[in-house]
Enzyme design. Structure first.
Site, mmCIF file in Angstrom:
data_model
loop_
_atom_site.group_PDB
_atom_site.id
_atom_site.type_symbol
_atom_site.label_atom_id
_atom_site.label_comp_id
_atom_site.label_asym_id
_atom_site.label_seq_id
_atom_site.Cartn_x
_atom_site.Cartn_y
_atom_site.Cartn_z
ATOM 1 C CD GLU A 159 58.302 37.552 85.607
ATOM 2 O OE1 GLU A 159 56.944 38.191 85.562
ATOM 3 O OE2 GLU A 159 59.250 38.165 85.033
ATOM 4 C CB CYS A 187 60.328 43.273 81.422
ATOM 5 S SG CYS A 187 61.341 44.510 81.734
ATOM 6 C CG HIS A 227 59.914 41.488 86.002
ATOM 7 N ND1 HIS A 227 60.179 40.499 85.051
ATOM 8 C CD2 HIS A 227 60.420 42.794 85.687
ATOM 9 C CE1 HIS A 227 61.123 41.224 84.201
ATOM 10 N NE2 HIS A 227 61.080 42.394 84.612
HETATM 11 N N1 LIG Z 1 63.678 43.299 83.079
HETATM 12 C C1 LIG Z 1 63.711 43.448 81.787
HETATM 13 O O1 LIG Z 1 63.267 42.232 80.858
HETATM 14 C C2 LIG Z 1 64.166 44.623 81.085
HETATM 15 C C3 LIG Z 1 64.062 44.425 79.586
HETATM 16 C C4 LIG Z 1 65.151 45.440 78.890
HETATM 17 N N2 LIG Z 1 64.721 46.762 79.117
HETATM 18 C C5 LIG Z 1 65.169 45.022 77.376
HETATM 19 O O2 LIG Z 1 64.764 45.695 76.697
HETATM 20 O O3 LIG Z 1 65.524 44.136 77.175
#
Ligand SMILES: NC(=O)CC[C@H](N)C(=O)O
Length: 196
Positions: free
Chosen positions: A179, A86, A177
């Site tokens: 994790e 992410c 995610h």
């Molecule tokens: N759950 C997340 O890690 C979201 C990331 C978010 N879109 C960012 O750019 O920071």
């Protein structure tokens, strides 16, 4: 020597990554007396790592804290494997659609940092991922996607909005995610690729 995994602990879901890697080391048969998974906050510890995980969180904040803690050069020069989820995808990218993020330029991708956020904040869906024999139930939270990728990027899964799972050499990058779900197959795939 046992595998050493540092989880970048500046912001984000650090403890979940530590637990997931502890479990994945066990299930991949790679847990040894001297393997370790630890919180990485100091650039001096980067050279001892075989792998570094960059967790989900807020990429603008993680980017700022990397510089505040003087970790940028050591991260860019790291020779092991990165495992990023992410916000971590945004941090490792070569180009992000937000000037507040200064990406590390390690993975040859351009990212849309809130690709789904504008439509749906978070959702869960089964994904067909190359290298896994059964679908992976993926949790997306304000997830980014890679909208373009260079020739060294190997796509593991692509949706209509963009690439959500990929590898580049030893590195693995995921929009979602792993994790958070207790399914360690992707961590194991990453570890096997790392020790090959
Ligand atoms: N759950 C997340 O890690 C979201 C990331 C978010 N879109 C960012 O750019 O920071």
């Amino acid at each position: 020597m046992g595998i050493k995994i540092g989880v970048l602990a500046l912001q984000g879901d650090v403890s979940e990554h530590i637990l997931a890697f502890e479990r994945a080391l066990l299930s991949a048969g790679l847990k040894t007396a001297d393997s370790s998974v630890f919180e990485l906050r100091n650039s001096d510890e980067i050279p001892v790592c075989d792998a570094i995980a960059i967790p989900g969180g807020e990429s603008t904040t993680i980017s700022r804290l990397i510089d505040k803690n003087g970790m940028r050069d050591a991260l860019v020069n790291f020779k092991g494997g990165f495992f990023a989820t992410c916000a971590g995808m945004v941090i490792l990218s070569s180009e992000a659609d937000d000037k507040r993020v200064k990406p590390l330029g390690i993975i040859d991708i351009s990212v849309d940092r809130n690709a789904f956020g504008r439509q749906r904040d978070s959702f869960q869906m089964p994904l067909e991922i190359r290298g896994l024999s059964a679908p992976y139930d993926a949790v997306f939270i304000r997830a980014p996607v890679a909208v373009s990728a260079g020739k060294d990027v190997f796509v593991l899964c692509k949706l209509d909005s963009g690439i959500v799972a990929l590898t580049q050499g030893k590195h693995m990058v995921l929009s979602f995610h792993p994790e958070l779900t207790g399914d360690t197959r992707l961590h194991e795939l990453f570890l096997k690729n790392l020790v090959e």
